[in-house]
Design a protein around this motif. Structure first.
Motif, mmCIF file in Angstrom:
data_model
loop_
_atom_site.group_PDB
_atom_site.id
_atom_site.type_symbol
_atom_site.label_atom_id
_atom_site.label_comp_id
_atom_site.label_asym_id
_atom_site.label_seq_id
_atom_site.Cartn_x
_atom_site.Cartn_y
_atom_site.Cartn_z
ATOM 1 N N SER A 117 43.708 38.122 40.842
ATOM 2 C CA SER A 117 43.972 36.926 40.596
ATOM 3 C C SER A 117 43.888 36.307 39.227
ATOM 4 O O SER A 117 43.352 37.042 38.283
ATOM 5 C CB SER A 117 43.351 35.718 41.509
ATOM 6 N N ARG A 118 44.798 35.206 38.616
ATOM 7 C CA ARG A 118 44.486 34.720 37.368
ATOM 8 C C ARG A 118 43.158 34.442 37.240
ATOM 9 O O ARG A 118 42.645 34.493 35.962
ATOM 10 C CB ARG A 118 45.491 33.768 37.017
ATOM 11 N N ASP A 150 45.735 41.668 32.982
ATOM 12 C CA ASP A 150 45.977 41.862 34.447
ATOM 13 C C ASP A 150 44.990 43.071 34.788
ATOM 14 O O ASP A 150 44.477 43.826 34.159
ATOM 15 C CB ASP A 150 47.443 42.133 34.483
#
Length: 327
Positions: free
Chosen positions: A89-90, A100
């Motif tokens: 997830s972010r 990422d």
């Protein structure tokens, strides 16, 4: 190979204050304020290399790839081979300080992550004690070594699926496999101890005196020294091992060899893990006697390793010399 280096380690521990002291006062890392019940530590120009989370969890190894395309290709290869992959997830990417990442496990259940785009700090590295610095750059954070139940069974995952290069292996006194992905002799290894979990991670210093002074700090603290000062036979590292607040070890070393990945030939070794020293204070006396006997046999046969190249970060290796300025 798509994986380039060991990028970071994530440790789950409820002993955050103990990790603060261990990582700064002994290892010489720089503490970074992250808040939220976790601790982060710098080793170089990156915003963090070691993350200690207050959540109890097994250690996670973070492997670096070049870019988003390489990350997607690795995820697709893992999924095609039947290894489940989840996209980070972010919030998790922000916690890891990367652009990422993906998460997966090896067949033994070891938590692994692959990432790209590590964040760089806008201030110079300020060590927690007076050290010359850590040897990172294209060689990565250091190396990680796992306890495994069956080393032979895990080789195909790391060699064939993740693409790690086999550096060398041995069968005595227990199965050991060492893997490289850059010029560092090994960024990953497995000890066929019949157990599971992290055995140790290693950080390499720029000067032998950094290690010797760290050894002095460790040996006066009750229960901190796990292995005394010694030198390894295969990577030629001079190091000691310290007990961490989480029960595994950190190897603190200097002077390891740098290899040429493109021309390296995997081979079996027969001289045991230690050329001299590395008294295993954590072992029962019977185990210590066994390891001493192996080292004494190497001494009797006159086994020697070459001295490292002069200077704190000179490699003696054309590969490393060509890319060291990239970091």
């Amino acid at each position: 190979m798509s994986i380039q280096s060991l990028g970071y380690m994530v440790i789950g521990s409820d002993r955050l204050a103990d990790w603060d002291d261990f990582a700064t006062r002994l290892l010489g890392m720089q503490a970074v304020d992250r808040g939220g019940g976790m601790r982060a530590f710098r080793m170089d120009n990156r915003t963090q290399r070691l993350l200690v989370s207050g959540r109890a969890a097994p250690a996670t190894i973070g492997w670096e790839v070049a870019d988003a395309a390489a990350l997607d290709a690795l995820a697709a290869r893992l999924e095609a081979a039947g290894t489940p992959v989840s996209r980070g997830s972010r919030a998790l990417a922000a916690e890891r300080q990367v652009a990422d990442l993906v998460a997966f496990q090896d067949p033994q259940g070891t938590p692994l992550e692959a990432f790209h785009g590590p964040a760089r700090a806008d201030t110079a590295f300020a060590p927690g004690r007076a050290i010359s610095g850590f040897r990172t750059g294209p060689l990565g954070m250091g190396h990680a070594v796992l306890h495994v139940a069956d080393a032979d069974a895990l080789v195909p995952f790391y060699r064939d699926l993740l693409g790690f290069g086999v550096t060398d292996w041995s069968r005595h006194p227990y199965p050991l496999y060492f893997f490289h992905m850059n010029g560092r002799h090994h960024s990953f290894a497995m000890v066929g101890s019949g157990r599971s979990g992290l055995h140790h991670f290693m950080v390499e210093l720029g000067a032998l005196d950094d290690v010797g002074q760290g050894h002095d700090i460790a040996r006066v603290e009750e229960g901190r020294l796990a292995y005394g000062l010694g030198r390894h036979t295969n990577d030629h590292m001079t190091s000691f091992y310290a007990n961490t607040p989480s029960g595994f070890f950190v190897e603190y070393g200097w002077g390891a060899r740098v290899i040429e990945p493109a021309t390296w030939q995997p081979h079996e070794t027969f001289d045991g893990p230690t050329l001299w020293g590395h008294e295993r204070f954590h072992m029962p006396e019977k185990g210590r006697d066994r390891m001493r006997a192996i080292a004494m046999d190497a001494a009797r046969r006159g086994v020697r390793a070459p001295d490292p190249a002069p200077g704190p970060f000179t490699s003696g290796c054309a590969w490393a010399d060509a890319v060291i300025a990239q970091e």
